[in-house]
Structure formats: C-alpha cells, structure tokens
Design a protein around this motif. Structure first.
Motif, PDB file in Angstrom:
ATOM      1  N   THR A   1      -5.092   8.000   4.384  1.00 50.29           N
ATOM      2  CA  THR A   1      -5.886   8.626   5.442  1.00 50.29           C
ATOM      3  C   THR A   1      -7.066   9.362   4.815  1.00 50.29           C
ATOM      4  O   THR A   1      -6.865  10.216   3.941  1.00 50.29           O
TER       5      THR A   1
ATOM      6  N   TYR B   1      -0.896   8.825   5.066  1.00 51.26           N
ATOM      7  CA  TYR B   1      -1.176   7.395   5.217  1.00 51.26           C
ATOM      8  C   TYR B   1      -1.145   7.020   6.697  1.00 51.26           C
ATOM      9  O   TYR B   1      -0.404   7.604   7.491  1.00 51.26           O
ATOM     10  N   THR B   2      -1.949   6.020   7.042  1.00 52.81           N
ATOM     11  CA  THR B   2      -1.849   5.410   8.364  1.00 52.81           C
ATOM     12  C   THR B   2      -1.002   4.151   8.217  1.00 52.81           C
ATOM     13  O   THR B   2      -1.000   3.501   7.169  1.00 52.81           O
TER      14      THR B   2
ATOM     15  N   GLY C   1       0.786  -1.232   0.000  1.00 53.58           N
ATOM     16  CA  GLY C   1       0.000   0.000   0.000  1.00 53.58           C
ATOM     17  C   GLY C   1       0.811   1.273   0.000  1.00 53.58           C
ATOM     18  O   GLY C   1       0.246   2.364   0.078  1.00 53.58           O
TER      19      GLY C   1
ATOM     20  N   THR D   1       2.052  -2.011   6.468  1.00 52.15           N
ATOM     21  CA  THR D   1       0.855  -1.824   5.642  1.00 52.15           C
ATOM     22  C   THR D   1       0.429  -0.363   5.731  1.00 52.15           C
ATOM     23  O   THR D   1       0.143   0.144   6.824  1.00 52.15           O
ATOM     24  N   TYR D   2       0.410   0.313   4.565  1.00 52.87           N
ATOM     25  CA  TYR D   2       0.033   1.728   4.507  1.00 52.87           C
ATOM     26  C   TYR D   2      -1.374   1.851   3.917  1.00 52.87           C
ATOM     27  O   TYR D   2      -1.700   1.210   2.910  1.00 52.87           O
ATOM     28  N   SER D   3      -2.216   2.674   4.555  1.00 51.05           N
ATOM     29  CA  SER D   3      -3.576   2.934   4.076  1.00 51.05           C
ATOM     30  C   SER D   3      -3.777   4.436   3.984  1.00 51.05           C
ATOM     31  O   SER D   3      -3.412   5.174   4.918  1.00 51.05           O
TER      32      SER D   3
END
Length: 371
Positions: free
Chosen positions: A248, A217-218, A162, A244-246
């Motif tokens: 925001t 990103y979170t 991600g 793991t990047y998601s």
C-alpha cells in the motif's frame, strides 16, 4: 278387558352383557275411559370375560428407528389402537386388561424410513392370540442398510504472490444436502487441501477476504474463488485460488506553512568604557643574609697496636692405648664399664683451642690494617 304385554328377551340381548327383564308378561285390565300402565324394566350387566396382555418388543439393526414410527394394534370386537415408537420409553410397549382373542400388530413401514438407508421389517403384521391372564409377545425388527451413494473428492490449490497468506485465512466449502465445512489455511499441506468421500453434486469454495488481509498490503483474490464446480462419481474437482498482495503506497503528510519571521528589535548603543586604575610600583627587593663558615673538621684518634699473641703450651703426648680384654667365649655379655683414656681427649681439646686463638689474632690484625 284384560291385556298382557310381553317383551321378547332374545331381541333385547346385547353381546357381552346379561339381561334381566321385569314387568314383562303381566296381565292388566283396561277400564272404560281409563289408561292402564305396563312398566317393563331391562337390567344389563356386563359379562366379565377373561383378560390378558400384549407386549411389543422392538429391535433395530444398522441404524435408529425414528420416534414417529407407528404401530397399529387390532383385535376382537373391532378393537384398534395406534401407538408411536416414542411411547415405548426405551423398552417394550405393553397393553394389559385386553379381552382374550386374536390380535395383530403391524408397523407402518413408511413412518419408519430413514433417508439414505433401506429398511427391512420382520415380524410386522403377525396375528397372535391373547390368552387369559397371559402376556402375548410380538417381536418386530427393523434392519437398516446405508445406501451407497456415488462419491468424489474436492481439492483446493492455493497460490500467493507478493506476500504471504496468513494461516488464519478461512475457506468456506458448501455442497448438496446442506453440506458445509470451514477450513483454515494453516491446515493446508504444501499449499493444497483435499476432501474425499463427498457426495456427488455441485460444490463452492469461497475464501474470506477479510481473514486474508495483511497490514500494509492491498489484496486481490482471483481464480475459482466463489465459483461452483460439479464433483462426479470417482472424480476430483480442483479449485484454484490466487492471492495477490501489493504494498500500500504511503501518502506523506501535507507540509505545514512556517510562521512568518519577526523583525528583530533595534540594537541599543553600548555603554562607554571606564578608565582602568593606575598601576602601583612594587616594593624594592631586600639583600639575602651572608652565609656562615662551617666548623673545622677534627683529627681522628691514632689507632693502637694490638697485643702480641702468646705462644700456646706444647701439647702432651697421650698415653698408649691399652689392649681390650679378650671376648668371653662362654656366651656371656661383655663388661660395659668406661675404659676410655681421658688424657687423650684433653690433648685434642688443647690443640683445637690453640688453633682457634691463632685464627682470632690474625683476624684482629686484618681489621686494624683496614682502619
């Protein structure tokens, strides 16, 4: 009556000293109701024995002798002295003004031990004689050999989904014997980093989540992050760490309430229109001037006839040319005098003049016809 007091000089002797006794063996009379005094004095003088020196020379192989290593020196007359290696001042240690005799220098092996090394000491405990005005040398050698402990390896395998893990992301590695090392993700090759020749034992790998953050990103770190694993002799402990990047989500601003519309002012009545001025009559146009007749053209002059050409003179016959002189056969140069015929040249010039005159007359006639 008469009395004598005598000191036994042999019983009063002290080793290393000479003895002088005064007042011993004197005879005195004791009187009635009196006290007779005997004064005896012992005078000791130290015997000046021969002196010498002692030197300890320390050699170390394969390591470093601790500064706290102790050396015990013993000698005659119960002589004993303990010195530490820190007193050697980077060179031999020397004691002077020692009574001659036998001395022993012994290194305390326990105080010389170094963790992770075996120790072999040679020359310790030897006894040697210190002689008058001489220096007796004691050579002691410490040989250290590193203990070959079991070794293993550690491998960090990094996976990112991600997004992209920043190169400045920090990983802290800790292990036995206070082992600690910090490595950045920029040093990873192909997503992994390996350390070899590590002492067997339990190790931990922890990723610094703050250093791995990416704006917008979170981040969620999973796998073996912060877990402890045991490295065996000849083995490799693998730490799998996943980032793991998601994205925001962006929360829109709260809409603002519009201002309440204002009621427009009541319209006013327009001004009454004014009557325009009465138009004026334009001036009557005037007649143009009568055109004048042009001047009558004049008749051109009548052309005059050209003069009649005159007949040119008849050309004269030139003289017959003379035969040139025969060339001189004697090798001399010919004469260069002017022998040409002038009448011949004059006749040619006259013919040319007549032709030119005829040409001019013909041209003038042609010009008159054109007019």
């Amino acid at each position: 009556g008469e009395y004598t007091v005598t000191e036994n000089a042999e019983s009063a002797k002290v080793e290393g000293y000479t003895l002088a006794v005064t007042g011993s063996g004197e005879k005195k009379t004791v009187v009635k109701d009196g006290t007779t005094e005997f004064r005896i004095t012992n005078s000791y003088s130290e015997v000046q024995k021969p002196k010498g020196s002692l030197k300890i020379v320390k050699t170390t192989n394969g390591g470093t002798t601790p500064k706290g290593t102790e050396f015990v020196i013993t000698g005659p007359n119960n002589y004993s002295k303990t010195v530490k290696y820190s007193e050697f001042a980077g060179g031999p240690y020397e004691l002077s003004n020692l009574p001659v005799g036998e001395y022993t220098v012994t290194e305390n092996a326990d105080s010389a031990k170094v963790e992770g090394y075996t120790l072999a000491v040679s020359g310790s405990g030897e006894t040697k004689t210190v002689v008058k005005d001489g220096t007796t040398e004691f050579r002691i050698t410490n040989s250290y050999s590193e203990v070959q402990k079991p070794k293993g390896s550690l491998k960090i395998v990094k996976t990112t989904t991600g997004g992209t893990t920043p190169g400045d992301t920090v990983f802290q590695i800790t292990g036995p014997n206070n082992y600690s090392e910090t490595v950045k993700y920029s040093k990873f090759a192909g997503g992994s980093y390996e350390l070899s020749n590590l002492t067997v034992g339990e190790y931990t790998v922890t990723e610094n989540a703050e250093s791995a953050k990416v704006e917008g990103y979170t981040l969620s770190v999973s796998g073996d992050n912060g877990a402890a694993k045991y490295i065996e002799n000849g083995g490799t402990a693998i730490f799998q760490i996943v980032n793991t990047y998601s994205p925001t989500p962006v929360i829109p601003d709260k809409p603002i309430t519009p201002d309440k519309p204002t009621i427009p002012d009541n319209p006013t009545n327009p001004d009454k229109p004014t009557m325009p001025d009465k138009p004026t009559m334009p001036d009557k146009p005037t007649n143009p001037d009568k055109p004048t007749n042009p001047d009558k053209p004049t008749t051109p002059d009548k052309p005059t006839n050209p003069d009649k050409p005159t007949t040119p003179d008849k050309p004269t016959i030139p003289d017959k040319p003379t035969t040139p002189d025969k060339p001189n056969r004697n090798g001399s140069f010919p004469q260069t005098g002017d022998n040409s015929n002038l009448p011949l040249y004059a006749a040619a010039f006259a013919v040319s003049a007549v032709g030119l005159g005829v040409l001019l007359i013909a041209r003038r006639k042609k010009n008159h016809k054109v007019k």
